[in-house]
Design a protein around this motif. Structure first.
Motif, PDB file in Angstrom:
ATOM      1  N   VAL A   1       5.107   9.884   8.055  1.00 36.71           N
ATOM      2  CA  VAL A   1       4.934   8.474   8.399  1.00 36.71           C
ATOM      3  C   VAL A   1       4.475   7.725   7.032  1.00 36.71           C
ATOM      4  CG1 VAL A   1       4.856   8.606  10.879  1.00 36.71           C
ATOM      5  CG2 VAL A   1       2.786   8.611   9.649  1.00 36.71           C
ATOM      6  N   VAL A   2       4.782   6.647   7.020  1.00 35.00           N
ATOM      7  CA  VAL A   2       3.967   5.776   5.850  1.00 35.00           C
ATOM      8  C   VAL A   2       2.947   4.869   6.744  1.00 35.00           C
ATOM      9  CG1 VAL A   2       4.208   3.807   4.200  1.00 35.00           C
ATOM     10  CG2 VAL A   2       5.929   5.627   4.633  1.00 35.00           C
TER      11      VAL A   2
ATOM     12  N   ALA B   1       4.505   2.871  -6.859  1.00 33.50           N
ATOM     13  CA  ALA B   1       3.619   3.952  -6.041  1.00 33.50           C
ATOM     14  C   ALA B   1       2.971   4.848  -7.343  1.00 33.50           C
ATOM     15  CB  ALA B   1       4.991   4.848  -5.350  1.00 33.50           C
ATOM     16  N   TYR B   2       2.152   5.369  -6.834  1.00 39.27           N
ATOM     17  CA  TYR B   2       1.211   5.851  -7.487  1.00 39.27           C
ATOM     18  C   TYR B   2       0.414   7.104  -6.745  1.00 39.27           C
ATOM     19  CZ  TYR B   2       0.596   1.415  -9.835  1.00 39.27           C
ATOM     20  OH  TYR B   2       1.176   0.239 -10.513  1.00 39.27           O
ATOM     21  N   PHE B   3       0.393   8.360  -7.303  1.00 40.93           N
ATOM     22  CA  PHE B   3      -0.524   9.588  -6.908  1.00 40.93           C
ATOM     23  C   PHE B   3      -1.909   9.114  -6.794  1.00 40.93           C
ATOM     24  CE2 PHE B   3       3.407  12.009  -8.098  1.00 40.93           C
ATOM     25  CZ  PHE B   3       3.446  12.630  -6.823  1.00 40.93           C
ATOM     26  N   VAL B   4      -2.812   9.732  -6.056  1.00 36.76           N
ATOM     27  CA  VAL B   4      -3.879   9.240  -5.793  1.00 36.76           C
ATOM     28  C   VAL B   4      -4.958  10.432  -6.220  1.00 36.76           C
ATOM     29  CG1 VAL B   4      -5.773   8.869  -4.036  1.00 36.76           C
ATOM     30  CG2 VAL B   4      -3.480   7.826  -3.745  1.00 36.76           C
TER      31      VAL B   4
ATOM     32  N   LEU C   1      -1.201  12.869  -1.934  1.00 32.90           N
ATOM     33  CA  LEU C   1      -1.208  11.651  -1.480  1.00 32.90           C
ATOM     34  C   LEU C   1      -0.834  10.685  -2.561  1.00 32.90           C
ATOM     35  CD1 LEU C   1      -2.719  10.103   1.109  1.00 32.90           C
ATOM     36  CD2 LEU C   1      -4.889  10.244  -0.357  1.00 32.90           C
ATOM     37  N   ALA C   2      -0.298   9.558  -1.995  1.00 30.58           N
ATOM     38  CA  ALA C   2       0.013   8.413  -2.954  1.00 30.58           C
ATOM     39  C   ALA C   2      -0.074   7.220  -2.304  1.00 30.58           C
ATOM     40  CB  ALA C   2       1.429   8.706  -3.388  1.00 30.58           C
ATOM     41  N   VAL C   3      -0.183   6.162  -2.630  1.00 36.56           N
ATOM     42  CA  VAL C   3      -0.227   4.784  -2.395  1.00 36.56           C
ATOM     43  C   VAL C   3       0.845   3.853  -3.070  1.00 36.56           C
ATOM     44  CG1 VAL C   3      -2.605   4.858  -1.737  1.00 36.56           C
ATOM     45  CG2 VAL C   3      -1.968   3.924  -4.131  1.00 36.56           C
ATOM     46  N   ARG C   4       1.270   2.807  -2.180  1.00 35.80           N
ATOM     47  CA  ARG C   4       2.151   1.924  -3.046  1.00 35.80           C
ATOM     48  C   ARG C   4       1.721   0.435  -2.590  1.00 35.80           C
ATOM     49  NH1 ARG C   4       8.123   3.257  -1.528  1.00 35.80           N
ATOM     50  NH2 ARG C   4       7.211   2.791   0.749  1.00 35.80           N
ATOM     51  N   PHE C   5       1.732  -0.481  -3.790  1.00 36.97           N
ATOM     52  CA  PHE C   5       1.420  -1.735  -3.902  1.00 36.97           C
ATOM     53  C   PHE C   5       2.052  -2.540  -4.964  1.00 36.97           C
ATOM     54  CE2 PHE C   5      -1.979   0.516  -5.939  1.00 36.97           C
ATOM     55  CZ  PHE C   5      -2.373  -0.263  -6.922  1.00 36.97           C
ATOM     56  N   ASP C   6       2.209  -3.581  -4.973  1.00 33.91           N
ATOM     57  CA  ASP C   6       3.156  -4.463  -5.904  1.00 33.91           C
ATOM     58  C   ASP C   6       4.285  -3.678  -6.219  1.00 33.91           C
ATOM     59  OD1 ASP C   6       0.928  -6.348  -5.693  1.00 33.91           O
ATOM     60  OD2 ASP C   6      -0.122  -5.416  -7.431  1.00 33.91           O
ATOM     61  N   ASP C   7       5.044  -3.081  -4.980  1.00 36.88           N
ATOM     62  CA  ASP C   7       6.143  -2.545  -5.467  1.00 36.88           C
ATOM     63  C   ASP C   7       6.140  -1.295  -6.426  1.00 36.88           C
ATOM     64  OD1 ASP C   7       7.425  -4.276  -3.605  1.00 36.88           O
ATOM     65  OD2 ASP C   7       7.841  -5.640  -5.376  1.00 36.88           O
TER      66      ASP C   7
ATOM     67  N   ILE D   1       0.245   4.027   2.304  1.00 39.87           N
ATOM     68  CA  ILE D   1      -0.232   5.324   1.929  1.00 39.87           C
ATOM     69  C   ILE D   1       0.570   6.362   2.673  1.00 39.87           C
ATOM     70  CG2 ILE D   1      -1.911   5.115   3.644  1.00 39.87           C
ATOM     71  CD1 ILE D   1      -4.004   6.478   1.808  1.00 39.87           C
ATOM     72  N   SER D   2       0.869   7.490   1.949  1.00 36.75           N
ATOM     73  CA  SER D   2       1.722   8.640   2.456  1.00 36.75           C
ATOM     74  C   SER D   2       1.772   9.515   1.410  1.00 36.75           C
ATOM     75  CB  SER D   2       3.031   7.821   2.726  1.00 36.75           C
ATOM     76  OG  SER D   2       4.005   8.808   3.750  1.00 36.75           O
ATOM     77  N   CYS D   3       2.779  10.625   1.986  1.00 39.30           N
ATOM     78  CA  CYS D   3       2.826  11.587   1.025  1.00 39.30           C
ATOM     79  C   CYS D   3       3.934  11.098  -0.143  1.00 39.30           C
ATOM     80  CB  CYS D   3       3.711  12.914   1.657  1.00 39.30           C
ATOM     81  SG  CYS D   3       4.145  14.203   0.652  1.00 39.30           S
ATOM     82  N   GLY D   4       3.551  11.252  -1.494  1.00 38.87           N
ATOM     83  CA  GLY D   4       4.347  10.601  -2.721  1.00 38.87           C
ATOM     84  C   GLY D   4       5.719  11.256  -2.639  1.00 38.87           C
ATOM     85  N   GLN D   5       5.804  12.773  -2.365  1.00 39.95           N
ATOM     86  CA  GLN D   5       7.312  13.170  -2.390  1.00 39.95           C
ATOM     87  C   GLN D   5       7.916  12.689  -1.168  1.00 39.95           C
ATOM     88  OE1 GLN D   5       4.117  14.310  -3.166  1.00 39.95           O
ATOM     89  NE2 GLN D   5       4.430  15.662  -4.937  1.00 39.95           N
TER      90      GLN D   5
END
Length: 100
Positions: free
Chosen positions: A76-77, A52-55, A44-50, A27-31
């Motif tokens: 930081v991530v 990334a998505y905005f939240v 805010l964005a998350v990344r899973f399963d390779d 979880i981190s800043c998408g940009q």
């Protein structure tokens, strides 16, 4: 007969609901950190399963100052346990808990 119709409607309604998923994700800043560029400014964005998505449902400053040098999402991530669903290329979060 009335009970059968009501029961059928309840079953249909429960089957048509999308199921939320639970992940331990980055979880981190998408940009700033996750290479997303479809929004202007920090989000805010998350990344899973390779991927990334905005939240939607939580903001980038909901967990402290996004620009803090040590813990801010623009610098930081971090890891979080997230619950929600992906729809139209966005993550609709119902729960986010940071993991240490």
């Amino acid at each position: 007969m009335k009970k059968i119709i009501i029961l059928s409607l309840l079953i249909f309604a429960s089957c048509s609901n999308k199921k939320e998923v639970k992940h331990v994700a980055e979880i981190s800043c998408g940009q700033c950190q996750l290479d997303l560029d479809s929004e202007a400014g920090c989000s805010l964005a998350v990344r899973f399963d390779d991927k990334a998505y905005f939240v939607d449902g939580f903001g980038i400053d909901d967990f402290g100052d996004a620009h803090d040098e040590k813990i801010g999402f623009c610098n930081v991530v971090r890891k979080a346990e997230i619950v929600g669903l992906v729809e139209d290329g966005r993550f609709f979060a119902s729960s986010i808990e940071l993991v240490k």
